[in-house]
Design an enzyme around this catalytic site. Structure first.
Site, PDB file in Angstrom:
ATOM      1  N   GLN A  33      26.269  82.405  10.089  1.00  0.00           N
ATOM      2  CA  GLN A  33      25.406  81.592   8.723  1.00  0.00           C
ATOM      3  C   GLN A  33      24.013  81.769   7.928  1.00  0.00           C
ATOM      4  O   GLN A  33      24.611  82.293   6.865  1.00  0.00           O
ATOM      5  CB  GLN A  33      26.192  80.464   8.854  1.00  0.00           C
ATOM      6  N   ASP A  88      35.882  73.742   6.765  1.00  0.00           N
ATOM      7  CA  ASP A  88      35.648  75.446   7.724  1.00  0.00           C
ATOM      8  C   ASP A  88      38.262  74.526   8.324  1.00  0.00           C
ATOM      9  O   ASP A  88      38.448  73.497   7.756  1.00  0.00           O
ATOM     10  CB  ASP A  88      35.052  75.340   8.568  1.00  0.00           C
ATOM     11  N   LYS A 106      26.083  74.767  10.817  1.00  0.00           N
ATOM     12  CA  LYS A 106      27.473  74.184  10.903  1.00  0.00           C
ATOM     13  C   LYS A 106      26.998  73.453  11.485  1.00  0.00           C
ATOM     14  O   LYS A 106      26.196  72.667  11.958  1.00  0.00           O
ATOM     15  CB  LYS A 106      27.680  76.058  11.935  1.00  0.00           C
TER      16      LYS A 106
END
Length: 452
Positions: free
Chosen positions: A115, A170, A130
């Site tokens: 990320q 997600d 995350k």
């Protein structure tokens, strides 16, 4: 040790292996980036002196916490929650939450590490993070999912904020879960801080195109790759894996650009629809009924083949373009070889790290245009940042305006990767271009900010 790893970076990687035992996905993600950075380190000795790589591979903060909740029968369950706030060099931590039984610290760290570079490539002021939990939302009632989300946020809320850490969704975390998480955050903090979560509903601070953005962006990047080779998606036969949010909207955008999409899949199997995926039926089955692709096959007609994943792979289906959009390491070296034999010309990762290192090597040796997830699937987080921008200005943009901004960002990411690869003598190598371009921006900012 692979010859692809520069001798100056080998001891760094060995130390990462020692300090992070058993975190296989994290090791894979780090190595994939390090294999591109030899020329950068040689050109910029200040990077080694300041130990930029060592610092970048160590998260700024790792949170692990207990999530107790009760099911509808009153039984108590205990899950584990994670948030890895990896880098705030370019902006507040930004990255999704994943609810899936496979979630562990190594997977969250791999996703958070990826990320950093993905967010850097967008050119927007967002850092990398995350999070998630090993909670499985499949088969759970709305009330059970609400209680889990409330318990999860009761612990996590203290680390969040629109200028601190901004999660999104997600795998296993859609608008329903974001709603429950946001409601609990608002209740605890007594603040309507709409910029603290992205992926919200349109009626309460969400952005147009956010649901579509990852899939749309992946196809936009693919179109740019083909354009760079003097081609287009028009008339191309496309294979897509997955049947979740990313896959559905990759199919939609590919069809809009004139492609013929023939596959989708889930963990049980895949369908081959030679007439082209019926998008409305797929949305009904997956988004409304939360069913399986086998249900799509049964209702679509006798011309559709449904194949169990235990017997073969979706990547054995001949195609011109492949869009792996399910999960990490789903496309192996063997799968890549099958795609190459069947004439694939372009592969773009809709999921995070869905192609194994061996698969990437096969594509590279065959001259297939290959786009890594940190570049190709950056449309989701880019549109999340656009959602944050709208929240900060108390504004709301139209679908058309937001999609134009997404297209501009994906074109910028493609061109940045393409030009960076060319600058370092790796023309057409989007993996090297994405890794180097993403790293250079973060490294420059880290050098400017001192020893932090």
């Amino acid at each position: 040790m692979s010859a692809n790893l520069d001798e100056k970076l080998t001891p760094i990687y060995e130390e990462i292996l020692r300090r992070n035992p058993g975190e296989i996905e994290f090791h894979q993600a780090v190595r994939e980036v390090l294999e591109s950075l030899g020329p950068v380190v040689a050109k910029h000795p200040e990077i080694s002196h300041a130990k930029i790589i060592e610092r970048l591979c160590e998260p700024e903060r790792q949170l692990i916490f207990r999530v107790p909740w009760t099911d509808d029968s009153g039984e108590i369950h205990v899950n584990r929650g994670f948030r890895v706030e990896f880098s705030s060099t370019l902006g507040p931590y930004k990255g999704g939450l994943r609810f899936h039984p496979s979630v562990n610290l190594g997977i969250v760290k791999f996703l958070g590490f990826e990320q950093i570079f993905k967010n850097s490539l967008t050119g927007l002021p967002i850092g990398g993070a995350k999070g998630g939990s090993d909670f499985d939302p499949k088969g759970r009632s709305d009330a059970e999912i609400m209680r889990f989300c409330q318990s999860f946020m009761t612990e996590l809320y203290r680390y969040l904020g629109e200028y601190t850490d901004v999660p999104a969704g997600d795998i296993g975390v859609g608008s329903r879960e974001i709603g429950y998480l946001f409601g609990q955050y608002k209740r605890i903090t007594n603040r309507y801080e709409s910029g603290v979560l992205t992926g919200k509903g349109l009626s309460w601070g969400g952005s147009q195109v956010r649901r579509e953005a990852t899939g749309y962006g992946c196809v936009m990047f693919t179109a740019e790759m083909l354009r760079a080779r003097g081609d287009s998606l028009e008339g191309k036969r496309v294979a897509v894996s997955g049947a979740g949010n990313v896959a559905i909207y990759a199919i939609e955008k590919a069809q809009q650009l004139g492609a013929h999409v023939v596959t989708c899949s889930d963990s049980n199997g895949y369908v081959v629809d030679e007439k082209g995926i019926d998008l409305e039926l797929l949305k009904q089955v997956k988004e409304v009924e939360r069913g399986r692709v086998s249900d799509y096959a049964k209702r679509r007609g006798s011309h559709v083949r449904y194949i169990d994943s235990a017997s073969s792979s979706v990547w054995e289906v001949p195609c011109d373009v492949a869009l792996p959009s399910a999960t990490q390491n789903e496309l192996t070296g063997r799968d890549a070889a099958a795609l190459v034999r069947n004439g694939v010309m372009a592969v773009a990762e809709g999921a995070n790290m869905p192609t194994t290192p061996e698969g990437i090597r096969v594509f590279s040796e065959a001259g297939v245009a290959f786009a890594p997830g940190k570049a190709a699937n950056a449309g989701g987080v880019a549109t999340s940042a656009l959602e944050m921008q709208q929240n900060a200005s108390r504004d709301s943009w139209s679908f058309e305006h937001t999609e134009r901004r997404l297209a501009e960002i994906m074109r910028h990411i493609h061109d940045t990767c393409y030009e960076t690869a060319d600058r370092y003598g790796r023309p057409g190598d989007y993996v090297a271009g994405a890794n180097i371009a993403g790293f250079e921006m973060v490294a420059e900012a880290m050098l400017a900010q001192g020893l932090i």
